[in-house]
Design a protein around this motif. Structure first.
Motif, PDB file in Angstrom:
ATOM      1  N   GLU A 142      -2.327  -6.550  -2.805  1.00  0.00           N
ATOM      2  CA  GLU A 142      -2.710  -5.360  -2.333  1.00  0.00           C
ATOM      3  C   GLU A 142      -3.040  -4.993  -0.790  1.00  0.00           C
ATOM      4  O   GLU A 142      -4.070  -5.837  -0.622  1.00  0.00           O
ATOM      5  CB  GLU A 142      -3.804  -4.969  -3.463  1.00  0.00           C
ATOM      6  N   GLU A 196      -5.041  -6.567 -11.976  1.00  0.00           N
ATOM      7  CA  GLU A 196      -5.657  -6.789 -10.864  1.00  0.00           C
ATOM      8  C   GLU A 196      -6.746  -7.755 -10.807  1.00  0.00           C
ATOM      9  O   GLU A 196      -7.445  -7.627 -11.398  1.00  0.00           O
ATOM     10  CB  GLU A 196      -5.970  -5.448 -10.011  1.00  0.00           C
ATOM     11  N   LYS A 246      -0.852   2.792  -5.373  1.00  0.00           N
ATOM     12  CA  LYS A 246      -2.312   3.062  -6.191  1.00  0.00           C
ATOM     13  C   LYS A 246      -2.661   4.347  -5.785  1.00  0.00           C
ATOM     14  O   LYS A 246      -3.528   4.364  -4.436  1.00  0.00           O
ATOM     15  CB  LYS A 246      -2.997   1.679  -6.097  1.00  0.00           C
ATOM     16  N   ASN A 255      -6.269  -8.575  -3.697  1.00  0.00           N
ATOM     17  CA  ASN A 255      -6.534  -7.726  -2.519  1.00  0.00           C
ATOM     18  C   ASN A 255      -6.699  -8.331  -1.310  1.00  0.00           C
ATOM     19  O   ASN A 255      -7.572  -9.490  -1.303  1.00  0.00           O
ATOM     20  CB  ASN A 255      -7.869  -6.967  -2.964  1.00  0.00           C
ATOM     21  N   ASP A 288      -2.887   0.009  -1.667  1.00  0.00           N
ATOM     22  CA  ASP A 288      -4.242   0.191  -2.444  1.00  0.00           C
ATOM     23  C   ASP A 288      -4.923   1.604  -1.937  1.00  0.00           C
ATOM     24  O   ASP A 288      -4.626   1.918  -0.630  1.00  0.00           O
ATOM     25  CB  ASP A 288      -5.018  -0.797  -2.309  1.00  0.00           C
TER      26      ASP A 288
END
Ligand code: C2E
Ligand code: MG
Ligand code: MG
Ligand code: MG
Length: 285
Positions: free
Chosen positions: A152, A59, A203, A120, A182
């Motif tokens: 994400e 990530e 996640k 992200n 996420d």
């Protein structure tokens, strides 16, 4: 009946409030400058697969350090970047560095099974019309397979812009880009909306793991959650794994993918590459 403030009543700010206001505006200046000058850095936190016994992905996490303020945590500067309208610069920077990492790692390790890097995205950026095209252009410029890029998205982003997120996901998914949901468990899930969207990985937020390991009845629940997503073709990943006990718990639950300080902290790209490569050598024997 409510009392109206007299005109010209001064706003009473406590010293604590003044300090917070000054810090916010100082950070806003630092973020604005970083956005103009690519002044961020990218760290990568490797993702562990228990079945493969190696790191299979990573990530990308944004870092910002100022000479005077020192390191500024993303939980503090990302919301400010959103508010002052420069979050798309953060994402563009992160996408570029993430794709560059994938290209260089695959180049150096041609037989690697490393799957890719996740970036992200913020809720506020899905209103951008040409978002999909601009992201795909970065992937193409770096010449990496689109399947090596993972996006994400949080539940709050989906709730804020369900149609825009859905359209973006469908467009990107058709090109092979993968999606991670996420911080699952922290939002106000509209489960039917979530389950309709093509997420490859969910996640599970670290707060779920914390509460689950404090209550033995939750082994079953956590296991059902992981296998329920599995039945939908969505792999479960547990965030915030810090102890061997938590790892053992996740093994009982059948949750294969794990991310946390137990395995690796977020690292600069060259260190992350070394850690990932070492895990691949170990797994091969
Ligand atoms: P997130 O996307 O949920 O990222 C996971 C956070 O958990 C990261 O914090 C990571 O360093 C931290 N973490 C990883 N393992 C552990 C662990 O074992 N224990 C604990 N306590 N924490 C762990 P970080 O880097 O401070 O980032 C915080 C949040 O800031 C991220 O949460 C994400 O929402 C946001 N963020 C970071 N980078 C970006 C970015 O490039 N773009 C956007 N839009 N948001 C970002
Ligand atoms: Mg994340
Ligand atoms: Mg998260
Ligand atoms: Mg988070």
């Amino acid at each position: 009946e409510s009392k109206k403030l007299e005109p010209n009543t001064p706003c009473v700010c406590t010293p604590g409030m003044m300090k917070a206001i000054h810090r916010r505006s100082a950070i806003a200046d630092v973020v604005r400058r970083a956005a103009e000058q690519d002044g961020f850095t990218m760290n990568l936190q490797p993702v562990w697969s228990e079945s493969a016994q190696r790191f299979v992905a990573a990530e990308a996490l944004c870092r910002l350090t100022d000479d005077e303020l020192g390191p500024i945590p993303p939980d503090e500067f990302i919301p400010i970047a959103e508010q002052i309208g420069v979050i798309s610069d953060v994402t563009r920077f992160m996408l570029d560095r993430a794709c560059a990492f994938v290209r260089s790692y695959r180049g150096a390790h041609p037989s690697s099974t490393f799957r890719g890097v996740s970036v992200n995205f913020s809720a506020v950026q899905f209103i951008q019309d040409d978002l999909a095209e601009s992201v795909l252009a970065v992937v193409e410029r770096h010449g990496i397979p689109a399947s090596c890029l993972r996006v994400e998205v949080t539940e709050s982003a989906i709730i804020a812009n369900p149609d825009a997120v859905r359209a973006f996901m469908e467009r990107m998914h058709a090109q092979g880009v993968r999606f991670y949901l996420d911080d699952f468990g922290t939002g106000y899930s509209n489960l039917s909306t979530l389950l309709e969207l093509p997420f490859d990985v969910v996640k599970l937020d670290k707060s779920i793991l914390r509460s689950a390991t404090e209550n033995e009845h939750l082994v079953e629940f956590f296991g059902l959650l992981a296998s329920g997503f599995g039945a939908l073709g969505t792999q479960a990943l547990s965030e915030g794994v810090e102890t061997p006990e938590q790892r053992a718990f996740l093994n009982l639950c059948g949750c294969d993918l794990m991310q946390g300080y137990l395995f690796s902290r977020p690292l600069p790209p060259d260190e992350a590459a070394a850690v990932i490569a070492a895990s691949e050598e170990c797994a091969e024997g």
